[in-house]
Design an enzyme around this catalytic site. Structure first.
Site, PDB file in Angstrom:
ATOM      1  N   VAL A  86      12.652 -12.726  -7.007  1.00 38.45           N
ATOM      2  CA  VAL A  86      11.280 -12.238  -6.930  1.00 38.45           C
ATOM      3  C   VAL A  86      11.153 -10.904  -7.662  1.00 38.45           C
ATOM      4  CG1 VAL A  86       9.386 -11.590  -5.403  1.00 38.45           C
ATOM      5  CG2 VAL A  86      10.976 -13.409  -4.718  1.00 38.45           C
ATOM      6  N   LYS A  87      10.252 -10.874  -8.622  1.00 38.77           N
ATOM      7  CA  LYS A  87      10.049  -9.694  -9.464  1.00 38.77           C
ATOM      8  C   LYS A  87       8.953  -8.822  -8.855  1.00 38.77           C
ATOM      9  CE  LYS A  87      10.162  -8.989 -14.484  1.00 38.77           C
ATOM     10  NZ  LYS A  87       9.857  -9.671 -15.774  1.00 38.77           N
ATOM     11  N   ILE A  88       9.312  -7.570  -8.546  1.00 35.10           N
ATOM     12  CA  ILE A  88       8.438  -6.660  -7.820  1.00 35.10           C
ATOM     13  C   ILE A  88       8.204  -5.391  -8.661  1.00 35.10           C
ATOM     14  CG2 ILE A  88       8.172  -5.264  -5.727  1.00 35.10           C
ATOM     15  CD1 ILE A  88       8.185  -8.168  -5.069  1.00 35.10           C
TER      16      ILE A  88
END
Length: 217
Positions: A86-88
């Site tokens: 998951v890219k945050i």
């Protein structure tokens, strides 16, 4: 050093995979839009299609900028496929979300990092990857490679397990310099990876070998 390709183009991903050196893929909303991938369901399906091509990690970016929204989106993305990371974004709410995901066994990639301080916070929160954008720093006359060196020193000082993912790679020499500094991962276009293949002496040497073979056969 791991090689990721930064694209949503399935043909380029397949080509990099066939080369035998691809370790993963990074994407973002801009790259999805570039390939004409629009609509929530189509984007999620495209992430799964990418995962079915490669064996390594695939970064999928959240759109929300609030903690609750990032958690909701991130959990849904993580459920799509075991390879999803998951890219945050590197914002206050993003750090909170990275800590939440870290505590709950969901891997993360902290993106849009432009300083050593930001990278330190991401590592403290438990990010799996941190993505310093070296090309964009170069664009504003700042040394992007120096940022990689600073983060490497800090992480080594304290034994952080967060991997340095050199992002916004623009050309082949970026890859070489990042490898020399000790970046764990690079992500860039297919052209920058294929650029590593090229040298004029290789081309001229091969041409000479083939010419000599033809003379005697």
């Amino acid at each position: 050093m791991k090689f990721f390709i930064d694209t949503a183009n399935l043909e380029q991903i397949k080509e990099a995979q066939d080369l035998g050196v691809l370790d993963g893929v990074t994407t973002n909303p801009s790259l999805m839009a570039k390939e004409g991938i629009t609509g929530h369901d189509n984007i999620l399906k495209h992430y799964v299609n990418i995962c079915n091509i490669v064996e390594g990690d695939v970064s999928a970016e959240v759109i929300s900028t609030d903690f609750a929204g990032m958690v909701r989106e991130g959990e849904a993305l993580a459920e799509l496929h075991p390879q999803i990371v998951v890219k945050i974004p590197m914002i206050k709410e993003g750090i909170k979300a990275i800590k939440y995901f870290s505590d709950n066994g969901i891997r993360t990639n902290c993106t849009l990092v432009f300083s050593a301080g930001q990278a330190l916070l991401a590592a403290k929160a438990g990010a799996t990857y941190v993505s310093p954008f070296i090309g964009r720093l170069d664009d504003i006359s700042t040394d992007g490679l120096n940022l990689i060196a600073e983060i490497r020193l800090i992480y080594d000082n304290y034994g952080f397990e967060t991997e340095i993912l050199a992002a916004s790679i623009r050309h082949t020499m970026h890859i070489i310099e990042c490898a020399k500094i000790g970046a764990d991962v690079m992500t860039g276009p297919l052209s920058s990876i294929e650029g590593l293949l090229k040298h004029p002496l290789t081309d001229s040497g091969l041409a000479a070998f083939l010419a000599d073979y033809k003379k005697g056969n």
